[in-house]
Scaffold this motif. Structure first.
Motif, PDB file in Angstrom:
ATOM      1  N   VAL A 161       0.838  -1.204   0.000  1.00 25.97           N
ATOM      2  CA  VAL A 161       0.000   0.000   0.000  1.00 25.97           C
ATOM      3  C   VAL A 161       0.878   1.261   0.000  1.00 25.97           C
ATOM      4  O   VAL A 161       0.537   2.267  -0.630  1.00 25.97           O
ATOM      5  N   LEU A 199       1.675   1.795  -3.444  1.00 24.11           N
ATOM      6  CA  LEU A 199       0.542   2.421  -4.149  1.00 24.11           C
ATOM      7  C   LEU A 199       0.559   3.938  -3.914  1.00 24.11           C
ATOM      8  O   LEU A 199       0.340   4.720  -4.837  1.00 24.11           O
ATOM      9  N   LEU A 200       0.814   4.335  -2.655  1.00 29.13           N
ATOM     10  CA  LEU A 200       0.864   5.772  -2.343  1.00 29.13           C
ATOM     11  C   LEU A 200       2.005   6.442  -3.094  1.00 29.13           C
ATOM     12  O   LEU A 200       1.849   7.540  -3.645  1.00 29.13           O
ATOM     13  N   THR A 248       1.273   7.380  -6.579  1.00 29.61           N
ATOM     14  CA  THR A 248       0.393   8.530  -6.833  1.00 29.61           C
ATOM     15  C   THR A 248       1.134   9.861  -6.786  1.00 29.61           C
ATOM     16  O   THR A 248       0.543  10.911  -7.062  1.00 29.61           O
ATOM     17  N   VAL A 249       2.408   9.818  -6.434  1.00 26.35           N
ATOM     18  CA  VAL A 249       3.194  11.067  -6.369  1.00 26.35           C
ATOM     19  C   VAL A 249       3.288  11.670  -7.776  1.00 26.35           C
ATOM     20  O   VAL A 249       3.414  10.955  -8.762  1.00 26.35           O
ATOM     21  N   SER A 255      -1.651  15.055 -10.428  1.00 26.25           N
ATOM     22  CA  SER A 255      -2.893  14.289 -10.391  1.00 26.25           C
ATOM     23  C   SER A 255      -3.682  14.554 -11.684  1.00 26.25           C
ATOM     24  O   SER A 255      -3.324  15.429 -12.474  1.00 26.25           O
ATOM     25  N   THR A 286      -6.402  15.986 -11.828  1.00 23.37           N
ATOM     26  CA  THR A 286      -7.011  17.309 -11.727  1.00 23.37           C
ATOM     27  C   THR A 286      -5.960  18.421 -11.779  1.00 23.37           C
ATOM     28  O   THR A 286      -6.270  19.585 -11.569  1.00 23.37           O
ATOM     29  N   GLY A 291       0.162   1.932  -8.694  1.00 25.81           N
ATOM     30  CA  GLY A 291      -0.477   3.054  -8.000  1.00 25.81           C
ATOM     31  C   GLY A 291      -1.112   4.084  -8.913  1.00 25.81           C
ATOM     32  O   GLY A 291      -2.281   4.447  -8.748  1.00 25.81           O
ATOM     33  N   THR A 333      -4.155   2.690 -10.965  1.00 19.42           N
ATOM     34  CA  THR A 333      -5.307   2.397 -10.104  1.00 19.42           C
ATOM     35  C   THR A 333      -6.022   3.694  -9.736  1.00 19.42           C
ATOM     36  O   THR A 333      -7.254   3.790  -9.849  1.00 19.42           O
ATOM     37  N   GLU A 334      -5.259   4.686  -9.294  1.00 16.63           N
ATOM     38  CA  GLU A 334      -5.878   5.943  -8.866  1.00 16.63           C
ATOM     39  C   GLU A 334      -6.538   6.654 -10.028  1.00 16.63           C
ATOM     40  O   GLU A 334      -7.673   7.118  -9.925  1.00 16.63           O
ATOM     41  N   LEU A 388      -9.757   5.019 -11.089  1.00 16.02           N
ATOM     42  CA  LEU A 388     -10.798   5.213 -10.065  1.00 16.02           C
ATOM     43  C   LEU A 388     -11.393   6.624 -10.183  1.00 16.02           C
ATOM     44  O   LEU A 388     -12.617   6.805 -10.181  1.00 16.02           O
ATOM     45  N   VAL A 389     -10.524   7.613 -10.345  1.00 18.02           N
ATOM     46  CA  VAL A 389     -10.990   9.003 -10.463  1.00 18.02           C
ATOM     47  C   VAL A 389     -11.779   9.185 -11.769  1.00 18.02           C
ATOM     48  O   VAL A 389     -12.830   9.826 -11.793  1.00 18.02           O
ATOM     49  N   SER A 415     -15.139   7.750 -11.329  1.00 11.39           N
ATOM     50  CA  SER A 415     -15.943   8.635 -10.482  1.00 11.39           C
ATOM     51  C   SER A 415     -16.480   9.823 -11.270  1.00 11.39           C
ATOM     52  O   SER A 415     -17.648  10.195 -11.158  1.00 11.39           O
ATOM     53  N   PHE A 452     -20.289   4.042  -7.824  1.00 13.71           N
ATOM     54  CA  PHE A 452     -19.302   2.971  -7.946  1.00 13.71           C
ATOM     55  C   PHE A 452     -19.911   1.589  -8.136  1.00 13.71           C
ATOM     56  O   PHE A 452     -19.199   0.604  -8.266  1.00 13.71           O
TER      57      PHE A 452
END
Lengths: 182, 497
Positions: free
Chosen positions: B175, B178-179, B182-183, B186, B188, B446, B449-450, B453-454, B457, B464
């Protein structure tokens, strides 16, 4: 006596693991706080938040397991607590300190390797790839490997040559050129 | 009139000219050599070869590039097995049991196993490519953000399988990976965890990170040991043992075929590729053993499965590249550039009107697998003597090699620092029982996956339930969850015994 019991009990749990786990948790927490402060936090935290909670939970479980070992060892007072062979002689400790440091470095050559790796990267841009790599290999082989100077120079030079030909010539990677031009 | 595929293949085979064959040979040799070097991947080799193709006919150009493309993954297994330094991302799983076999004195067999598995995996995926290019391309078009997220979760479920010793620590490492994945910037547009560093805008580069977690950590551990090999074990170069390794692979044909299919399917998905395929296949290797041995202790299936899958993933990627015109990786992008340079546009039209243009290069790719097998076995025989070099020499050389490989990726000294930091992190992890493998998996997965997911969404307004109402994502998610539960139950049973 109580200090000895405490030290004995502490040896049953992995202090290094606890410190490392706390460091990882701290890093995850810092990242989570940083992301929480960004605009559109909801979208940013959609994935990061559950991951952070999992990290937090795992950290708590890991640290709790070590603390449980510590308490279990502390409760068991009859084990080695009164062993006279375990008493530390302070006078002997001072004179052995220098030998211990040398012995420590000898048994943990990776620390020397890590320090030299940082130095290598520090001089890479200034001295260029060829010289930096040569000096790094020579220094490490001489200090850690304790080989004779001739072998050190031959091995270092050969390694640099092979790497330079493979990456710089065949694959045309533009390797750092220092103040000397190569 | 539609010409049958078989007729096209036969025509391509009989019209092969010497020039095309020679360029294919050059591509294969460079690919094997480049793949062996840590940090050098198929993309780099193709980028170097691309200018050579300007004046070549399309068949020769594409043949050479495809040969290099397949050979680079082939070559990556050598350094993974001998030095625990994966030459490419797709060879990371091979390093686990491959290096363990080397330490036991079975390095020659491991090299033979890797070579034959790569050959068979690549061959099977090309057969699938030729037979099923059109329907598989249509299948790939049905993948949207929910399906890509489900594939990522399938990848994450592998983490539960690779955490052998301590599940909690393994999950935490995974995990955290995974974090770390994400660095960077993003979806957005916000910068996260970059600390003002421009090099982190695109995220943490997985190549130097893997270099650190595997190669550098290995060097830091090796420096205190007397030899790469286990005590009392010696490595002697033996071509006969390499051939024995090839025969061992043939005895595990069902595993090879199954993992080749897995690799091909994962390779079809843009962005997934050999790095994920090798781990998915590694997990499958345990299904084919009656009494699954401990992870990374040196079992043949642990080399067969990832090597078969990572080469098969290349074939899968070609389906998306040729049939849809979508580059799934840097290497595929270079292949598309080569097509464009010769006035050919990839996509559905290519399969309808211009399939004969790509059949001969694909035939050359198959021939290059045979060439790879022979060259690979000889090359690995020659370089395998490196494990007999004293560790006090090997360790600093691995560091120099790892740093050079990290730098070679994009010419940034920052990547060398990344490798060193991950090397130190990996060293501490190896001493405290955290799984580096789980962290690497998390790091690779990571971002994907992120992002998916976004995207799900945003596209479905935060609903979901779509993951379970769409059939493909539902099936993949259910399989992933069952897989995690199965792994945890098996671990509980093992610990009770």
């Amino acid at each position: 006596m109580k200090t000895n019991q405490f030290k004995k009990a502490a040896s049953y749990c992995n202090i290094g693991l606890i410190i490392f786990t706390l460091a990882l948790l701290g890093a995850a927490m810092a990242y989570f706080i940083e992301v929480s402060g960004l605009p559109q936090a909801e979208s940013n935290l959609l994935f990061i938040k559950p991951c952070y909670y999992v990290v937090m939970l795992c950290s708590i479980l890991i640290i709790a397991k070590e603390i449980r070992k510590f308490w279990a060892a502390l409760k068991n007072k009859t084990t080695k607590a009164d062993d006279p062979a375990e008493e530390i002689d302070d006078a002997v400790t001072v004179s052995k300190k220098t030998d211990t440091i040398k012995q420590f470095l000898d048994e943990h050559k990776e620390i020397v390797l890590i320090v030299f790796s940082f130095l290598y990267l520090g001089i890479l841009k200034t001295l260029g790839y060829v010289f930096s790599t040569f000096f790094f290999l020579s220094a490490v082989l001489y200090l850690i490997g304790a080989f004779n100077k001739k072998l050190v120079i031959i091995v270092s030079a050969l390694t640099v040559l092979i790497l330079y030909v493979a990456f710089g010539v065949c694959l045309r990677v533009s390797l750092p050129k220092g103040i000397l031009g190569f | 009139m539609k010409t049958s595929l078989w007729t096209l293949v036969m025509e391509a085979l009989f019209t092969l000219n010497l020039q095309a064959f020679l360029w294919m040979f050059v591509g294969t040799v460079l690919g094997v050599f480049g793949g062996f070097l840590p940090g050098v991947n198929a993309t780099m080799v193709l980028v170097i070869l691309l200018p050579l193709t300007y004046s070549m006919p399309l068949e020769s150009a594409l043949g050479m590039l495809l040969a290099a493309y397949g050979a680079a993954i082939f070559g990556g297994s050598g350094s993974a097995i001998l030095l625990n330094t994966p030459g490419t991302g797709g060879s990371a799983a091979t390093a686990l049991d491959g290096f363990a076999l080397t330490k036991k004195g079975k390095g020659n067999q491991a090299l033979g196993i890797a070579s034959m598995s790569s050959f068979l995996g690549g061959f099977i995926s090309v057969v699938i490519l030729l037979l099923l290019m059109r329907p598989l391309a249509r299948f790939a078009l049905r993948f949207g953000p929910p399906e890509y997220f489900a594939v990522s979760i399938f990848g994450v479920s592998i983490i539960a399988s690779v955490t052998d010793n301590d599940t909690i620590k393994g999950i935490m490492a995974g995990v955290l990976g995974l974090l770390l994945g994400t660095v960077g910037m993003s979806l957005t547009g916000q910068l996260r965890g970059t600390m003002g560093n421009l090099f982190l805008t695109g995220g943490i580069n997985t190549v130097p990170a893997m270099m650190g977690l595997f190669a550098l950590t290995s060097a830091f551990n090796l420096i205190n040991e007397k030899s790469v090999m286990n005590e009392g074990v010696q490595h002697k170069r033996n071509f006969k043992e390499e051939l024995e390794g090839c025969l061992i692979t043939l005895k595990h044909l069902p595993l090879v075929i199954w993992t080749a299919i897995i690799g091909t399917v994962i390779g079809i998905l843009p962005g997934a590729g050999a790095s994920i395929a090798c781990w998915a296949a590694y997990k499958e290797s345990f299904r084919f053993t009656k009494n699954p041995p401990k992870l990374g202790t040196g079992h043949y299936q642990g080399v067969i499965a990832p090597e078969s899958a990572n080469n098969a993933a290349q074939g899968g990627a070609l389906i998306t590249t040729f049939a849809l015109g979508i580059p799934g990786s840097g290497a595929s992008a270079v292949l598309l550039s080569a097509l464009l340079l010769h006035g050919v546009t990839a996509g559905p039209q290519l399969l309808v009107q211009g399939i004969d243009l790509i059949i001969q290069p694909i035939v050359l790719l198959v021939i290059s697998f045979f060439v790879c097998l022979v060259i690979g076995l000889i090359f690995e025989y020659v370089v395998s003597g490196v494990v007999n070099i004293p560790t006090k020499i090997i360790a600093p050389v691995i560091i120099a090699l790892g740093m050079t490989g990290s730098y070679a990726f994009r010419g940034a000294i920052f990547d060398c620092f990344t490798a060193l930091v991950f090397g130190i992190l990996g060293y501490i992890m190896s001493k405290t029982g955290y799984s580096r493998v789980a962290m690497v998996l998390g790091l690779i997965l990571g971002k994907m996956t992120e992002q998916e997911l976004v995207r799900t969404s945003i596209r479905f307004g935060g609903d979901f339930s779509v993951f379970f109402t769409r059939p493909i994502s539902c099936v993949i998610l259910v399989v992933s969850i069952l897989s995690i539960l199965y792994s945890l139950v098996m671990k509980l049973r093992t610990s009770k015994n």
